[in-house]
Write a protein that holds these residues in place. Structure first.
Motif, PDB file in Angstrom:
ATOM      1  N   ALA A 157       0.850  -1.369  -0.003  1.00 48.35           N
ATOM      2  CA  ALA A 157      -0.060   0.068  -0.043  1.00 48.35           C
ATOM      3  C   ALA A 157       0.921   1.272  -0.035  1.00 48.35           C
ATOM      4  CB  ALA A 157      -0.856  -0.093   1.277  1.00 48.35           C
ATOM      5  N   SER A 158       0.240   2.341  -0.031  1.00 48.47           N
ATOM      6  CA  SER A 158       1.043   3.519   0.115  1.00 48.47           C
ATOM      7  C   SER A 158       0.750   4.190   1.423  1.00 48.47           C
ATOM      8  CB  SER A 158       0.528   4.689  -1.066  1.00 48.47           C
ATOM      9  OG  SER A 158      -0.819   4.764  -1.069  1.00 48.47           O
ATOM     10  N   ALA A 159       1.604   5.120   1.827  1.00 42.45           N
ATOM     11  CA  ALA A 159       1.457   5.659   3.143  1.00 42.45           C
ATOM     12  C   ALA A 159       1.830   7.099   3.180  1.00 42.45           C
ATOM     13  CB  ALA A 159       2.096   5.124   4.554  1.00 42.45           C
ATOM     14  N   SER A 160       1.006   8.195   3.054  1.00 45.02           N
ATOM     15  CA  SER A 160       1.305   9.490   2.977  1.00 45.02           C
ATOM     16  C   SER A 160       2.108   9.765   2.092  1.00 45.02           C
ATOM     17  CB  SER A 160       1.776   9.841   4.321  1.00 45.02           C
ATOM     18  OG  SER A 160       2.239  11.162   4.206  1.00 45.02           O
ATOM     19  N   VAL A 161       3.601   9.745   2.055  1.00 40.34           N
ATOM     20  CA  VAL A 161       4.428  10.187   0.909  1.00 40.34           C
ATOM     21  C   VAL A 161       5.331   8.960   0.562  1.00 40.34           C
ATOM     22  CG1 VAL A 161       4.417  12.601   1.251  1.00 40.34           C
ATOM     23  CG2 VAL A 161       6.207  11.077   2.365  1.00 40.34           C
ATOM     24  N   ALA A 162       5.005   7.677   1.101  1.00 38.18           N
ATOM     25  CA  ALA A 162       5.797   6.600   0.928  1.00 38.18           C
ATOM     26  C   ALA A 162       5.003   5.418   0.624  1.00 38.18           C
ATOM     27  CB  ALA A 162       6.633   6.260   2.258  1.00 38.18           C
ATOM     28  N   GLN A 163       5.609   4.232   0.076  1.00 39.72           N
ATOM     29  CA  GLN A 163       5.105   2.933  -0.067  1.00 39.72           C
ATOM     30  C   GLN A 163       5.323   2.059   1.118  1.00 39.72           C
ATOM     31  OE1 GLN A 163       6.301   2.483  -4.068  1.00 39.72           O
ATOM     32  NE2 GLN A 163       7.606   1.025  -3.525  1.00 39.72           N
TER      33      GLN A 163
END
Length: 82
Positions: free
Chosen positions: A64-70
């Motif tokens: 998944a993605s998280a804010s500005v990261a994966q």
């Protein structure tokens, strides 16, 4: 982004959008880790992609993605999932 301040319909929409975000290629991920830490992912996180059972493991494909990261799943050498 903090979607919790939005109505539920928008929260659901943004959750799907983030989870379906395009992934970076593993070679790009390795390059960023090396640039930031000066070491390979194996060295930084104590993992092995070669099946060394004394070390942890990590998925190269993001979940998944998280804010500005994966987000990548991993299991540490002590068995904890992160």
């Amino acid at each position: 982004m903090q979607s919790a301040v939005l109505p539920p319909e928008f929260q659901k929409m943004f959750a799907r959008m983030f989870d379906d975000a395009p992934q970076n290629d593993w070679e790009d991920v390795k390059a960023v880790i090396h640039e930031d830490f000066g070491k390979s992912p194996e060295e930084v996180f104590g993992i092995s992609f070669a099946g060394d059972m004394s070390k942890g493991i990590m998925e190269k494909k993001a979940r998944a993605s998280a804010s500005v990261a994966q987000v990548h799943w991993a299991r540490l050498a002590d068995g904890r999932e992160v």
